[in-house]
Motif scaffolding. Structure first.
Motif, PDB file in Angstrom:
ATOM      1  N   THR A 189      23.444  62.310 -10.230  1.00 47.01           N
ATOM      2  CA  THR A 189      24.592  62.004  -9.223  1.00 47.01           C
ATOM      3  C   THR A 189      24.280  62.559  -7.729  1.00 47.01           C
ATOM      4  O   THR A 189      23.544  63.568  -7.787  1.00 47.01           O
ATOM      5  CB  THR A 189      25.956  62.425  -9.648  1.00 47.01           C
ATOM      6  OG1 THR A 189      25.956  63.950 -10.038  1.00 47.01           O
ATOM      7  CG2 THR A 189      26.110  61.941 -11.021  1.00 47.01           C
ATOM      8  N   PRO A 236      30.141  65.934  -9.277  1.00 44.49           N
ATOM      9  CA  PRO A 236      31.043  65.140  -8.801  1.00 44.49           C
ATOM     10  C   PRO A 236      32.360  65.767  -8.587  1.00 44.49           C
ATOM     11  O   PRO A 236      32.741  66.513  -9.473  1.00 44.49           O
ATOM     12  CB  PRO A 236      31.097  64.071  -9.967  1.00 44.49           C
ATOM     13  CG  PRO A 236      29.901  64.203 -10.738  1.00 44.49           C
ATOM     14  CD  PRO A 236      29.566  65.682 -10.545  1.00 44.49           C
ATOM     15  N   THR A 248      31.077  59.262  -5.093  1.00 52.28           N
ATOM     16  CA  THR A 248      30.010  59.883  -5.948  1.00 52.28           C
ATOM     17  C   THR A 248      28.821  58.714  -6.407  1.00 52.28           C
ATOM     18  O   THR A 248      29.375  57.751  -6.593  1.00 52.28           O
ATOM     19  CB  THR A 248      30.220  60.533  -7.592  1.00 52.28           C
ATOM     20  OG1 THR A 248      31.218  61.528  -7.173  1.00 52.28           O
ATOM     21  CG2 THR A 248      29.259  60.921  -8.144  1.00 52.28           C
ATOM     22  N   VAL A 258      33.428  66.173 -14.026  1.00 49.73           N
ATOM     23  CA  VAL A 258      34.014  65.973 -12.913  1.00 49.73           C
ATOM     24  C   VAL A 258      34.982  67.093 -12.444  1.00 49.73           C
ATOM     25  O   VAL A 258      35.772  67.427 -13.392  1.00 49.73           O
ATOM     26  CB  VAL A 258      34.764  64.628 -12.701  1.00 49.73           C
ATOM     27  CG1 VAL A 258      35.382  64.338 -11.271  1.00 49.73           C
ATOM     28  CG2 VAL A 258      33.840  63.459 -13.163  1.00 49.73           C
TER      29      VAL A 258
END
Length: 174
Positions: A45, A50, A56, A134
């Motif tokens: 990512t 993220p 993202t 996340v």
């Protein structure tokens, strides 16, 4: 108590520099790879961690058995949160061994990304799931920790300089 304190300063500073370099080179939450049939699928990512509410880019890289990018592949993906599918991306063709997917995560926590890869050699569907962490405060927390570490290093340098110049008044023993 003269210059021996200077030995600790490079060690202290190198810890924070090393932490920052390691964070950039080896992102902790968002890289993974798996061998699926005759292919290897890598997930990365941008940004490395993220964050909730920010774009993202999820990079899917598909390699063959010789670890060369696959020229043409067909892949789709679904994103799950708490066992509920929150987004789906249908099967589509991708070139150059890479597919970049822009996505905005709305909740912090563990997300599961399921990829479906069409196996052109055998005519089947290959699936695998990747976990994606996340966070909603990571970069600000990381930045504060680095600033605090550098401020601490600056405080040590100032203290060493002050103690070596004998600026502090000496107490008289009477």
């Amino acid at each position: 108590m003269k210059k021996r304190f200077y030995l600790f300063l490079p060690i202290y500073l190198s810890f924070f520099v090393g932490l920052g370099v390691y964070e950039i080179i080896h992102p902790p939450f968002s890289t993974d790879s798996a061998r699926i049939g005759d292919y290897e699928v890598k997930v990365e990512t941008t940004p490395p961690v993220p964050e909730v509410g920010k774009i993202t880019t999820v990079h899917f890289i598909v390699l063959d058995q010789n670890e060369k990018p696959v020229d043409n592949f067909r892949m789709g993906a679904q994103i799950y949160y708490n066992d509920n599918m929150i987004s789906s991306f249908s099967l589509s063709d991708h070139d150059s061994g890479k597919w970049d997917l822009d996505y905005i995560f709305k909740e912090p926590g563990n997300h599961v990304i399921r990829v479906d890869l069409v196996d052109f050699k055998n005519g089947g569907m290959l699936s695998y799931t990747f976990n994606m962490g996340v966070l909603n405060f990571y970069m600000s927390l990381f930045t504060y920790l680095i600033v605090a570490g550098l401020a601490g290093a600056g405080g040590i340098v100032i203290a060493i300089i002050l103690f070596q110049k004998n600026i502090w008044p000496k107490k008289n023993k009477t």
